[in-house]
Each structure stands twice: as structure tokens, then as C-alpha cells.
Motif scaffolding. Structure first.
Motif, PDB file in Angstrom:
ATOM      1  N   CYS A  49       0.842  -1.210   0.000  1.00  0.00           N
ATOM      2  CA  CYS A  49       0.000   0.000   0.000  1.00  0.00           C
ATOM      3  C   CYS A  49       0.872   1.254   0.000  1.00  0.00           C
ATOM      4  CB  CYS A  49      -0.932   0.003   1.213  1.00  0.00           C
ATOM      5  SG  CYS A  49      -2.270  -1.187   1.094  1.00  0.00           S
ATOM      6  N   GLY A  53       1.053   4.048  -2.903  1.00  0.00           N
ATOM      7  CA  GLY A  53       0.867   5.465  -2.606  1.00  0.00           C
ATOM      8  C   GLY A  53       1.942   6.324  -3.244  1.00  0.00           C
ATOM      9  N   LEU A  95      -2.801   6.384   0.980  1.00  0.00           N
ATOM     10  CA  LEU A  95      -2.144   5.086   0.791  1.00  0.00           C
ATOM     11  C   LEU A  95      -0.798   5.032   1.517  1.00  0.00           C
ATOM     12  CD1 LEU A  95      -2.991   4.448  -2.940  1.00  0.00           C
ATOM     13  CD2 LEU A  95      -3.566   2.934  -1.056  1.00  0.00           C
ATOM     14  N   PHE A 100      -5.006  -0.132   6.985  1.00  0.00           N
ATOM     15  CA  PHE A 100      -5.853  -0.625   5.905  1.00  0.00           C
ATOM     16  C   PHE A 100      -7.076   0.264   5.649  1.00  0.00           C
ATOM     17  CE2 PHE A 100      -3.603  -4.513   7.227  1.00  0.00           C
ATOM     18  CZ  PHE A 100      -3.002  -4.794   6.021  1.00  0.00           C
ATOM     19  N   SER A 103      -5.843   3.181   3.628  1.00  0.00           N
ATOM     20  CA  SER A 103      -5.495   2.675   2.294  1.00  0.00           C
ATOM     21  C   SER A 103      -6.746   2.418   1.460  1.00  0.00           C
ATOM     22  CB  SER A 103      -4.677   1.398   2.407  1.00  0.00           C
ATOM     23  OG  SER A 103      -3.432   1.662   3.000  1.00  0.00           O
ATOM     24  N   ILE A 107      -7.583   4.191  -2.045  1.00  0.00           N
ATOM     25  CA  ILE A 107      -7.896   3.457  -3.278  1.00  0.00           C
ATOM     26  C   ILE A 107      -9.222   3.935  -3.861  1.00  0.00           C
ATOM     27  CG2 ILE A 107      -8.552   1.171  -4.152  1.00  0.00           C
ATOM     28  CD1 ILE A 107      -6.372   0.029  -2.275  1.00  0.00           C
TER      29      ILE A 107
END
Length: 171
Positions: A49, A53, A95, A100, A103, A107
Motif C-alpha cells: 500500500c 501510494g 495510501l 488498511f 489505504s 484506493i
């Protein structure tokens, strides 16, 4: 001696502050849950991730600059490019943040379909701000007799058409 109460922050600002305070706790809980499911692969997923990013930020900045140059070369306003670049950059920064939940938000922001939705939301938000007094458009020629020279909010100017006419009336 009485003190005047400070103005209260808007609801959205207070909500954003509360979410920012809770976000690290939420991220730790989600990372621990993912760790229990996939084990050491969690570290690899977080690193992936982060790398994604970095890639998104690089592509967004280079792509936005290229698109803005292209729009300027075509002599059209770069409205779409200006609206899409910050969203991609924010998605890339989300990111980069380890976790998570951030992230996933990053996304979502970089998906092409979300750009058009957020562009519309931004138009509504900015339109509402402009409509509530952020910007006031005044016909300078119609109110010329009502304008004081010492008024600090009046900017003296002149309209020049593309073909060199001075008054903007087509004469």
C-alpha cells in the motif's frame, strides 16, 4: 470582566476532528484483525500500500502538470485537471499512511469513477460558497455613480476584449 464566547466550530469540523482522534485506534484494531487472519503477509500488504501510494503521488503530480500544460496550450480552462489532481494526491497520501482503512479510502479516491462524483460534489460545495457571499459580481459600468473612490473593496479596472476594444460593449 466578561469574556465573549468563542464561535463554535461547524459540525463537519467537529466530526472530522473526532474521526482524526479515533483513526489510529481503528487502524490498530484493523491491522491486528488482519494479522490474525493472514499473519506475516500483513506487513507485505502494508508495504505494498505504501509503494502504491508513492506511485500514485508521482503519477498524479506528473500527469496533472502535463494535463494542465496541454489545457493551457489548447487555450481552454484546466477545470477538470485542477479538480482531479488534488483528489489523486490525497488518495496517494492516504495510501502512504500505514493502515488498511486509510489505504481503502485512498484506493477509493484514485478510482476513475470516483473522480467524476467528487468533481460534482466539489462544484456543489464551491457553488454554495460562492452563492453565500464569498464572491460578489457587480456590473462596474452600471454602478459607477454609486462607487466611492476611497472604498477599499472597489478595484478600479478596465475591460479589454480580445480584439482590443476597451469597453467590452462591442463598440
Amino acid at each position: 470582566m466578561t469574556s465573549t464566547p468563542s464561535p463554535r466550530a461547524p459540525f463537519w469540523a467537529r466530526l472530522l476532528f473526532a474521526v482524526a482522534l479515533c483513526m489510529p485506534i481503528i487502524e490498530v484494531i484493523v491491522v491486528v484483525l488482519v494479522w490474525h487472519v493472514i499473519g506475516w503477509w500483513t506487513l507485505l500488504a502494508l508495504a505494498a500500500c505504501f509503494c502504491l501510494g508513492l506511485l500514485v503521488i508521482k503519477r498524479a503530480s506528473v500527469g496533472a502538470a502535463r494535463e494542465m500544460r496541454s489545457a493551457m496550450a489548447e487555450r481552454r480552462p484546466p477545470a477538470r485537471e485542477v479538480a482531479d489532481a488534488p483528489q489523486s494526491l490525497v488518495g496517494g497520501v492516504l495510501l502512504l499512511i500505514p493502515g488498511f482503512v486509510t489505504s481503502l479510502l485512498g484506493i477509493i479516491l484514485i478510482l476513475p469513477g470516483m473522480r467524476s462524483i467528487s468533481r460534482r460534489l466539489m462544484q456543489v460545495f464551491i457553488g454554495r460558497r460562492v452563492g453565500t457571499g464569498g464572491v460578489q459580481v457587480v456590473d462596474y459600468t452600471a454602478t459607477r455613480t454609486n462607487v466611492r473612490a476611497d472604498d477599499p473593496e472597489v478595484i478600479d479596472g478596465e475591460i479589454i476584449d480580445e480584439d482590443g476594444r476597451r469597453d467590452g460593449t462591442g463598440r
